[in-house]
Write a protein that holds these residues in place. Structure first.
Motif, short mmCIF file in Angstrom:
data_model
loop_
_atom_site.label_atom_id
_atom_site.label_comp_id
_atom_site.label_asym_id
_atom_site.label_seq_id
_atom_site.Cartn_x
_atom_site.Cartn_y
_atom_site.Cartn_z
N ALA A 101 0.82 -1.21 0.00
CA ALA A 101 0.00 0.00 0.00
C ALA A 101 0.85 1.26 0.00
N THR A 102 0.49 2.20 -0.86
CA THR A 102 1.07 3.53 -0.79
C THR A 102 0.45 4.27 0.40
N GLU A 103 1.03 5.39 0.75
CA GLU A 103 0.47 6.18 1.86
C GLU A 103 -0.93 6.66 1.53
N GLY A 105 -3.15 5.05 -0.24
CA GLY A 105 -4.09 3.95 -0.18
C GLY A 105 -4.26 3.34 1.19
N ARG A 106 -3.27 3.53 2.06
CA ARG A 106 -3.27 2.83 3.35
C ARG A 106 -4.51 3.08 4.20
N PRO A 107 -5.04 4.32 4.30
CA PRO A 107 -6.22 4.53 5.14
C PRO A 107 -7.43 3.69 4.70
N LEU A 108 -7.63 3.54 3.39
CA LEU A 108 -8.73 2.72 2.91
C LEU A 108 -8.55 1.27 3.35
N TYR A 109 -7.34 0.74 3.21
CA TYR A 109 -7.12 -0.65 3.57
C TYR A 109 -7.26 -0.88 5.07
N GLU A 110 -6.86 0.11 5.85
CA GLU A 110 -7.05 -0.01 7.31
C GLU A 110 -8.53 -0.08 7.65
N ARG A 111 -9.35 0.70 6.96
CA ARG A 111 -10.79 0.65 7.22
C ARG A 111 -11.40 -0.70 6.84
N ARG A 119 7.59 -2.86 6.02
CA ARG A 119 7.81 -1.80 5.03
C ARG A 119 8.73 -2.34 3.95
N VAL A 120 8.37 -2.08 2.72
CA VAL A 120 9.14 -2.52 1.55
C VAL A 120 9.44 -1.28 0.72
N ALA A 121 10.65 -1.19 0.17
CA ALA A 121 11.01 -0.01 -0.61
C ALA A 121 11.63 -0.42 -1.93
N LYS A 122 11.17 0.24 -2.98
CA LYS A 122 11.76 0.08 -4.30
C LYS A 122 13.12 0.78 -4.32
N HIS A 123 14.17 0.04 -4.67
CA HIS A 123 15.51 0.60 -4.84
C HIS A 123 15.94 0.37 -6.29
N THR A 124 16.52 1.37 -6.91
CA THR A 124 16.96 1.23 -8.29
C THR A 124 18.39 1.71 -8.46
N GLY A 125 19.05 1.24 -9.51
CA GLY A 125 20.40 1.66 -9.82
C GLY A 125 21.09 0.63 -10.69
N ILE A 237 22.74 0.50 -5.70
CA ILE A 237 21.28 0.38 -5.77
C ILE A 237 20.68 1.16 -4.61
N GLY A 238 20.08 2.31 -4.91
CA GLY A 238 19.56 3.16 -3.84
C GLY A 238 18.26 3.84 -4.24
N ALA A 239 18.07 5.06 -3.76
CA ALA A 239 16.89 5.88 -4.04
C ALA A 239 15.60 5.16 -3.68
N PRO A 240 15.42 4.81 -2.40
CA PRO A 240 14.25 4.02 -2.01
C PRO A 240 12.94 4.80 -2.10
N TRP A 241 11.87 4.07 -2.44
CA TRP A 241 10.50 4.60 -2.44
C TRP A 241 9.65 3.60 -1.68
N PRO A 242 9.33 3.88 -0.38
CA PRO A 242 8.73 2.86 0.48
C PRO A 242 7.21 2.75 0.35
N VAL A 243 6.72 1.54 0.62
CA VAL A 243 5.29 1.27 0.74
C VAL A 243 5.10 0.37 1.96
N SER A 244 3.84 0.20 2.38
CA SER A 244 3.53 -0.64 3.53
C SER A 244 3.07 -2.02 3.06
N LEU A 245 3.62 -3.07 3.67
CA LEU A 245 3.12 -4.41 3.48
C LEU A 245 2.01 -4.63 4.50
N MET A 246 0.80 -4.95 4.00
CA MET A 246 -0.37 -5.05 4.87
C MET A 246 -1.02 -6.43 4.73
#
Length: 268
Positions: A101-103, A105-111, A119-125, A237-246
């Motif tokens: 979940a992105t930030e 989207g997370r409130p909807l999924y919590e409901r 937490r999982v983050a996309k890293h590229t390089g 391999i850096g530049a993380p973009w995090p999301v929540s694992l739910m």
């Protein structure tokens, strides 16, 4: 606007909806999701494509993953995402359900009863390193061993997905006690899944796959695996973009310590 099961005939409409939300089209990825999952959508009331989508992918009788939760910008905040989520949760038939979940989207999924478990983050390089010397290209003769290891680690049946690695992906590599795969997305090569007996083996598989394909790669790293995240950064391999694992309705199955990279966030 009632949900319906989509088919490959709807692929263009799915990619158009993704681009409407500033997502890449990812036709190769969508095609796989149609093959192994159940793609649902709501037709736009104005007759222009799809108003919303999501995908349910089942693993065995106990786990399912939801992904590609998209609503057309002109239909935002009208309850479509929630309605379609409730539909696929009914289809999940009591399975433990997970998603990334992105930030936003997370409130909807919590409901809807999901809770954050990581937490999982996309890293590229571009990977900087040398071949490990401890992995080799896989062949179809390795598939039985790969499926057996995956079933042991994930404690569920992902065989329908993993059997497609050789046709879907760019490379499959194996090592003593592990395997890894990578596949080409629109702008880079995604490395995953990587399943291994320990982090040393996972690093060897990741590095060798990255060197095989060259150019920019993407790793969806579990931020709790701090040493692996640090190793990736040291190798470009850096530049993380995090999301929540739910997760909803239970616990994630399997041994998370040996799950180093997912196939993709959309497939868990």
């Amino acid at each position: 606007m009632e949900p319906r099961r989509l088919t490959l005939d709807d692929l263009d409409a799915c990619t158009k909806l993704a681009e409407d939300r500033q997502w890449p089209p990812e036709r190769h990825k969508w095609t796989l999701l149609f093959e192994v999952g159940e793609v649902y959508g709501v037709d736009a009331a104005d007759g222009d494509g799809l108003a919303a989508t999501n995908v349910l992918t089942r693993y065995g009788d106990d786990h399912a993953v939801v992904s590609m939760v998209l609503t057309a910008s002109r239909y935002g905040r009208q309850g479509l995402a929630r309605g379609l989520m409730e539909h696929v949760l009914d289809q999940a038939s009591g399975r433990v359900v997970s998603l990334h979940a992105t930030e936003n989207g997370r409130p909807l999924y919590e409901r809807l009863g999901f809770r954050t478990v990581g937490r999982v983050a996309k890293h590229t390089g571009v990977f900087e390193g040398r071949p490990s010397g401890s992995t080799r290209p896989a062949t179809v003769e390795d598939l039985d061993a790969v499926l057996a290891l995956d079933a042991e680690v994930f404690d569920t049946d992902r065989s329908a997905l993993l059997r497609r690695m050789f046709s879907f992906g760019e490379r499959v590599r194996v090592a003593e006690g592990g395997f890894g795969h990578c596949w080409r997305n629109d702008g880079n090569v995604v490395i995953g899944p990587v399943v291994a007996q320990d982090e040393r083996t996972a690093r060897a598989l990741i590095g060798d796959l990255a060197l095989d394909v060259g150019g920019e790669v993407r790793l969806d790293l579990d931020l709790a695996k701090e040493s692996l995240v640090g190793w990736a950064g040291e190798h470009g391999i850096g530049a993380p973009w995090p999301v929540s694992l739910m997760v909803r309705d239970g616990e994630l199955p399997g041994d998370r310590t040996r799950q180093f990279l997912p196939f993709m966030q959309a497939l868990g």
